[in-house]
Motif scaffolding. Structure first.
Motif, PDB file in Angstrom:
ATOM      1  N   ILE A 187      -6.798  -8.928  -3.016  1.00 46.77           N
ATOM      2  CA  ILE A 187      -6.195  -9.996  -2.219  1.00 46.77           C
ATOM      3  C   ILE A 187      -7.227 -10.585  -1.259  1.00 46.77           C
ATOM      4  O   ILE A 187      -7.263 -11.797  -1.037  1.00 46.77           O
ATOM      5  N   VAL A 188      -8.061  -9.731  -0.682  1.00 44.68           N
ATOM      6  CA  VAL A 188      -9.128 -10.229   0.193  1.00 44.68           C
ATOM      7  C   VAL A 188     -10.089 -11.119  -0.595  1.00 44.68           C
ATOM      8  O   VAL A 188     -10.493 -12.191  -0.131  1.00 44.68           O
ATOM      9  N   LEU A 189     -10.434 -10.687  -1.804  1.00 45.34           N
ATOM     10  CA  LEU A 189     -11.313 -11.498  -2.647  1.00 45.34           C
ATOM     11  C   LEU A 189     -10.663 -12.837  -2.973  1.00 45.34           C
ATOM     12  O   LEU A 189     -11.317 -13.890  -2.918  1.00 45.34           O
ATOM     13  N   PHE A 190      -9.377 -12.810  -3.293  1.00 45.51           N
ATOM     14  CA  PHE A 190      -8.656 -14.057  -3.556  1.00 45.51           C
ATOM     15  C   PHE A 190      -8.688 -14.978  -2.346  1.00 45.51           C
ATOM     16  O   PHE A 190      -8.923 -16.197  -2.473  1.00 45.51           O
ATOM     17  N   ALA A 191      -8.466 -14.419  -1.148  1.00 43.41           N
ATOM     18  CA  ALA A 191      -8.476 -15.234   0.063  1.00 43.41           C
ATOM     19  C   ALA A 191      -9.851 -15.837   0.318  1.00 43.41           C
ATOM     20  O   ALA A 191      -9.967 -16.995   0.728  1.00 43.41           O
ATOM     21  N   VAL A 226       0.855  -1.193   0.000  1.00 41.91           N
ATOM     22  CA  VAL A 226       0.000   0.000   0.000  1.00 41.91           C
ATOM     23  C   VAL A 226       0.892   1.245   0.000  1.00 41.91           C
ATOM     24  O   VAL A 226       1.792   1.373   0.843  1.00 41.91           O
ATOM     25  N   PRO A 227       0.681   2.164  -0.939  1.00 41.92           N
ATOM     26  CA  PRO A 227       1.547   3.365  -0.999  1.00 41.92           C
ATOM     27  C   PRO A 227       1.478   4.187   0.284  1.00 41.92           C
ATOM     28  O   PRO A 227       0.388   4.531   0.756  1.00 41.92           O
ATOM     29  N   PRO A 269      -7.085   6.209  12.557  1.00 33.43           N
ATOM     30  CA  PRO A 269      -6.624   4.860  12.172  1.00 33.43           C
ATOM     31  C   PRO A 269      -7.698   4.051  11.446  1.00 33.43           C
ATOM     32  O   PRO A 269      -7.400   3.382  10.449  1.00 33.43           O
ATOM     33  N   TRP A 270      -8.945   4.096  11.963  1.00 37.22           N
ATOM     34  CA  TRP A 270      -9.992   3.318  11.311  1.00 37.22           C
ATOM     35  C   TRP A 270     -10.311   3.873   9.930  1.00 37.22           C
ATOM     36  O   TRP A 270     -10.513   3.110   8.981  1.00 37.22           O
ATOM     37  N   GLN A 271     -10.376   5.201   9.796  1.00 35.08           N
ATOM     38  CA  GLN A 271     -10.661   5.792   8.489  1.00 35.08           C
ATOM     39  C   GLN A 271      -9.562   5.463   7.481  1.00 35.08           C
ATOM     40  O   GLN A 271      -9.837   5.201   6.311  1.00 35.08           O
ATOM     41  N   ARG A 272      -8.297   5.500   7.945  1.00 37.50           N
ATOM     42  CA  ARG A 272      -7.203   5.139   7.029  1.00 37.50           C
ATOM     43  C   ARG A 272      -7.297   3.681   6.598  1.00 37.50           C
ATOM     44  O   ARG A 272      -7.062   3.357   5.431  1.00 37.50           O
ATOM     45  N   THR A 282      -6.489   1.375   3.097  1.00 39.82           N
ATOM     46  CA  THR A 282      -5.954   0.010   3.069  1.00 39.82           C
ATOM     47  C   THR A 282      -6.893  -0.953   2.353  1.00 39.82           C
ATOM     48  O   THR A 282      -6.473  -1.675   1.430  1.00 39.82           O
ATOM     49  N   LEU A 283      -8.146  -0.991   2.768  1.00 44.19           N
ATOM     50  CA  LEU A 283      -9.064  -1.984   2.198  1.00 44.19           C
ATOM     51  C   LEU A 283      -9.250  -1.847   0.688  1.00 44.19           C
ATOM     52  O   LEU A 283      -9.224  -2.862  -0.021  1.00 44.19           O
ATOM     53  N   PRO A 284      -9.465  -0.649   0.142  1.00 41.29           N
ATOM     54  CA  PRO A 284      -9.594  -0.577  -1.320  1.00 41.29           C
ATOM     55  C   PRO A 284      -8.373  -1.078  -2.071  1.00 41.29           C
ATOM     56  O   PRO A 284      -8.495  -1.668  -3.142  1.00 41.29           O
ATOM     57  N   VAL A 285      -7.167  -0.867  -1.511  1.00 44.33           N
ATOM     58  CA  VAL A 285      -5.958  -1.300  -2.208  1.00 44.33           C
ATOM     59  C   VAL A 285      -5.802  -2.812  -2.152  1.00 44.33           C
ATOM     60  O   VAL A 285      -5.426  -3.459  -3.144  1.00 44.33           O
TER      61      VAL A 285
END
Length: 323
Positions: A227-231, A197-198, A212-215, A220-223
């Motif tokens: 990978i989450v979908l793959f998992a 993640v950049p 932290p939660w907003q970040r 984090t989640l959109p980037v």
């Protein structure tokens, strides 16, 4: 130019047609290994499974066509099918979700550790390398309700002492705990994604006042969403094939393991660890009812494809709601 004009408008010249044919043959040659593998290891077994699902076949005598008799038997008369289906879907819904969330959490935690990250990476990854049979046997002995150290510790703390693999209401949560213990594969995948993640996006979000939660939610989640979908997709497919751990846990908890010559019906206790792959093996290789085993195999294939198609269809909106 003359050959192209002679071919007439809208009709490719012979040289152009020959070049396209050569290109198609080259492409086919490169695809040939995959096509052969697909035909031999996927298409042929799938078509054979469909064929035998309409046959009465025990593996010794020639198959006899029986129409939809195997399908009627599995769905209407086989008492273990529906409990196994419910258990399998429970494991898909709960175990896959828990593994993805826990693996992501562990990966996120280790990426934040400044010192000792290598030790924690190794400690979390090593359980994944344990053979499934050995790991399940160890868990069954640790969670033994009478002699296991886990229940002794819970008793010393004044907490309830579950029956774990000997209790139908606790057997599937115990299998989920076993799956979370071997979370090393997902941890490594998520760590690689998180480190990719950049950092500029985190800095920009922090300058905008994001906590932290907003970040995590908007950076984090959109980037890492691919990978989450793959998992999730691979987790669903693996859980639909879940066989070794529940049957070993049932054998150890029932006291059958190690005693040769004793018959064992999968699913102990009270069919709570019974899964569809166990029924495929039990029907096809223990009861020699290949037709009914093929029906359950096709049900597994259809459910796995349906889950995968649903997840792939919704991949663009998994983490976008509420923005």
């Amino acid at each position: 130019m003359a050959a192209a004009l002679a071919a007439g408008p809208g009709r490719p010249a012979p040289a152009l047609k020959a070049r396209r044919r050569r290109q198609a043959l080259v492409t086919l040659a490169f695809l040939a290994p995959w096509l052969i593998g697909f035909a031999v290891f996927f298409a042929y077994p799938l078509l054979s499974t469909v064929y035998f699902s309409f046959m009465k076949y025990d593996g010794f005598r020639p198959p006899v066509f029986t129409g939809a008799a195997n399908w009627r038997y599995v769905f209407a008369h086989y008492p273990l099918f529906w409990p196994a289906l419910r258990n399998t879907l429970w494991l898909v819904a709960v175990m896959v979700s828990a593994r993805v969330v826990f693996g992501l959490g562990v990966g996120l935690l280790i990426t934040k550790i400044k010192t000792g990250a290598g030790f924690f990476r190794t400690a979390f990854y090593l359980p994944y390398l344990a053979p499934p049979v050995a790991a399940t046997m160890a868990f069954a002995f640790l969670l033994n309700p009478g002699t296991g150290p886990v229940n002794h510790l819970l008793g010393d703390l004044g907490l309830p002492q579950p029956g774990w693999f000997n209790d139908p209401s606790w057997s599937k949560p115990a299998l989920t705990m076993l799956a979370l213990w071997g979370i090393g594969d997902l941890m490594v995948i998520f760590m690689a994604a998180l480190l990719d993640v950049p950092k500029e996006q985190y800095e920009a979000a922090e300058l905008d006042g994001a906590g932290p939660w907003q970040r995590f939610r908007y950076v984090t989640l959109p980037v890492i969403s691919p990978i989450v979908l793959f998992a999730v997709v691979t987790g669903v497919i693996q859980t639909m094939q879940y066989y070794t751990q529940p049957i070993v846990a049932g054998k150890v908890a029932s006291g059958i393991i190690g005693n040769s010559g004793q018959a064992f019906e999968p699913g102990y206790p009270d069919h709570s660890t019974l899964t569809l792959p166990q029924l495929v093996y039990n029907l096809g290789f223990q009861r020699f009812d290949t037709g009914s085993a093929c029906v359950i195999a096709l049900v597994l294939f259809a459910i796995a494809m349906a889950f995968t198609a649903l997840l792939m269809r919704r991949r663009g909106g998994l983490f976008q709601a509420g923005e």
